[in-house]
Write a protein that holds these residues in place. Structure first.
Motif, short mmCIF file in Angstrom:
data_model
loop_
_atom_site.label_atom_id
_atom_site.label_comp_id
_atom_site.label_asym_id
_atom_site.label_seq_id
_atom_site.Cartn_x
_atom_site.Cartn_y
_atom_site.Cartn_z
N ASP A 269 -2.81 16.68 -29.86
CA ASP A 269 -3.44 14.91 -30.12
C ASP A 269 -2.04 14.22 -29.79
O ASP A 269 -1.30 14.08 -30.53
N ASN A 270 -2.36 13.54 -28.81
CA ASN A 270 -1.60 12.49 -28.16
C ASN A 270 -1.94 11.20 -28.17
O ASN A 270 -3.15 10.95 -28.28
N SER A 271 -1.01 10.17 -28.19
CA SER A 271 -1.41 8.64 -28.27
C SER A 271 -0.31 8.03 -27.60
O SER A 271 0.95 8.22 -27.78
N VAL A 272 -0.50 7.05 -26.68
CA VAL A 272 0.33 6.04 -25.98
C VAL A 272 -0.11 4.69 -26.18
O VAL A 272 -1.47 4.39 -25.96
N GLY A 273 0.80 3.90 -25.94
CA GLY A 273 0.59 2.34 -26.15
C GLY A 273 1.67 1.45 -26.44
O GLY A 273 2.67 1.79 -25.84
N PHE A 274 1.33 0.52 -27.27
CA PHE A 274 2.26 -0.61 -27.42
C PHE A 274 1.81 -1.27 -28.77
O PHE A 274 0.92 -1.31 -29.15
N VAL A 275 2.97 -2.04 -29.26
CA VAL A 275 3.18 -2.57 -30.42
C VAL A 275 3.85 -3.97 -30.34
O VAL A 275 4.85 -3.99 -29.40
N GLY A 276 3.58 -5.01 -31.16
CA GLY A 276 4.64 -6.12 -31.26
C GLY A 276 4.10 -7.22 -30.25
O GLY A 276 3.26 -7.17 -29.38
N PRO A 277 4.61 -8.58 -30.64
CA PRO A 277 4.18 -9.61 -29.78
C PRO A 277 4.59 -9.31 -28.41
O PRO A 277 5.62 -8.93 -28.29
N ASN A 278 3.89 -9.95 -27.62
CA ASN A 278 4.02 -9.59 -26.08
C ASN A 278 4.09 -8.43 -25.71
O ASN A 278 4.85 -7.94 -24.69
N GLU A 279 3.72 -7.22 -26.56
CA GLU A 279 3.46 -5.86 -26.10
C GLU A 279 5.33 -5.46 -26.25
O GLU A 279 5.54 -4.77 -25.22
#
Length: 271
Positions: free
Chosen positions: A224-234
């Motif tokens: 179970d893998n997850s990749v991404g971004f968070v926050g203003p302007n990533e």
């Protein structure tokens, strides 16, 4: 812009992006916000209580600071996170005029990003030559990712949290503004089947993610893998990989682990 200048610009972007993730001397390495370091330590402590092995990477795109746990370079089957690499590769090829994406291609890309459609991935893999996607791994700094077979297939690639984080950061750095915006919007509006993992950072963190999951280990345990971004302007890229032990309801366990890791990291961090 000439083909030569475009190639040079792409190469420079790759070098700059990859350099951010290369090990540096302790005196030179910027540190994450201390509050986030505390959260990261708590997330890692939690992950150690869970079945199996969890890799975690957090990268600050503004300062170049990176935090990763001891399993960040632990190899797992990439599962559907490889679809993100496929989409970014196709967008960059289209930008350079090596290919021209059709309305059909773009529909298939949306289906891959939104609901992780395997059939859509199969079509694009065959349409644009699977081996070409394998060759593009280096373009994204995915230095330890490898396909299982000489004739590669998107569903059989080994990767690490560190490589997935480099992929996400490379995508945000290399795509032109229109394609970057497209990718960010797609990842911020995934279907319910992918609203876990990095998604657990919570609405205030404005998360976007691409998940991958399957019981592909020989013993039937789940990835179970997850990749991404968070926050203003990533601002932060995030990668979480999970290889569960052989436990009951392994998929549910793996998703809960990844989601709670993201929650510990970012719930309440952005205000």
């Amino acid at each position: 812009m000439s083909a030569f200048r475009r190639s040079a610009a792409v190469a420079a972007a790759v070098v700059a992006t990859f350099a951010l993730h290369m090990p540096t001397a302790p005196a030179q390495a910027p540190a994450l916000d201390p509050a986030l370091v505390t959260r990261a330590a708590a997330a890692d402590a939690y992950a150690k209580t869970r079945p199996g092995t969890t890799g975690i990477v957090v990268f600050d795109r503004q300062t170049g600071a990176i935090w990763q746990n001891g399993n960040a370079n632990y190899q797992v089957w990439a599962e559907s996170t490889e679809k993100l690499e496929m989409v970014v590769s196709l967008l960059l090829r289209n930008e350079s005029h090596a290919i021209t994406l059709s309305a059909s291609d773009r529909d298939l890309m949306h289906r891959m990003l939104n609901v992780s459609d395997d059939n859509a991935a199969d079509v694009l893999w065959k349409r644009y030559g699977g081996a070409s996607f394998a060759k593009d791994l280096g373009r994204f700094g995915m230095t330890t990712s490898k396909f299982r077979d000489p004739q590669p297939y998107w569903g059989w690639m080994r990767t690490t949290a560190a490589d997935l984080d480099r992929l996400m950061n490379s995508a945000l750095a290399q795509l032109n503004p229109a394609d970057r915006s497209y990718l960010v919007n797609e990842m911020r509006s995934v279907g319910t089947v992918q609203q876990w993992g990095v998604w657990g950072a919570g609405p205030a963190a404005q998360p976007g993610n691409k998940d991958g999951w399957s019981p592909d280990n020989p013993d039937g345990s789940w990835l179970d893998n997850s990749v991404g971004f968070v926050g203003p302007n990533e601002r932060y890229t995030v990668a979480i990989t999970g290889n569960t032990a052989t436990v009951k309801n392994g998929d549910q366990v793996g998703r809960e682990t990844a989601t709670h890791v993201a929650s510990i990291l970012f719930q309440g961090y952005f205000r």
